[in-house]
Design an enzyme around this catalytic site. Structure first.
Site, PDB file in Angstrom:
ATOM      1  CB  CYS A  69      34.643   4.954  15.977  1.00 57.58           C
ATOM      2  SG  CYS A  69      35.701   4.521  14.597  1.00 57.58           S
ATOM      3  CB  CYS A  72      33.459   4.918  12.377  1.00 62.64           C
ATOM      4  SG  CYS A  72      34.215   3.504  13.199  1.00 62.64           S
TER       5      CYS A  72
END
Ligand code: ZN
Length: 141
Positions: A69, A72
């Site tokens: 991600c 993230c």
């Protein structure tokens, strides 16, 4: 007057009683000697997570993330700085949802990153999407 609070050890999960006056003095786990407040994010799997959250009286801010991600990964350095700023006040925890997919599903984590704030083992709020250091510190307050 100082109050007694409780903090789970990040390493062995033992519940430690800590005087609130000593929160800033690098208290160590009475069982294994690990620092109770490392001032850095604590990586927990689903097996450790509930014990840690339920045995910690300080607020716990959890980042549910995954290695693939992008947002993230972009938030990771902010999360580390927030952990340093909130040392002894809020415990910052990271849960890799790729390693614990069933657990993430049980908590209804649908988007990542998702941030969840716990007080005394109870979820009090959550937010989806990356925050920067200042926003993280404010959100955890
Ligand atoms: Zn310990």
């Amino acid at each position: 007057m100082s109050e007694i609070t409780q903090a789970a050890c990040p390493a062995c999960l033992t519940a430690n009683r800590v005087s609130s006056a000593r929160l800033g003095e690098e208290p160590k786990c009475g069982h294994c000697g690990a620092p109770l407040f490392p001032g850095a994010p604590i990586d927990l799997g689903d097996a450790e997570f509930e014990k840690f959250v339920n045995r910690t009286r300080l607020p716990v801010l959890v980042d549910f993330w995954a290695p693939w991600c992008g947002p993230c990964r972009a938030m990771a350095p902010h999360f580390e700085r927030a952990a340093a700023q909130l040392k002894g006040k809020v415990q910052l925890v990271k849960v890799n949802t790729e390693q614990s997919p069933a657990f993430a599903m049980r908590l209804s984590i649908r988007a990542i990153p998702t941030l969840v704030l716990y007080h005394d083992g109870t979820e009090i709020k959550r937010a989806s999407g990356a925050l920067d250091t200042g926003e993280l510190v404010k959100w955890a307050a």
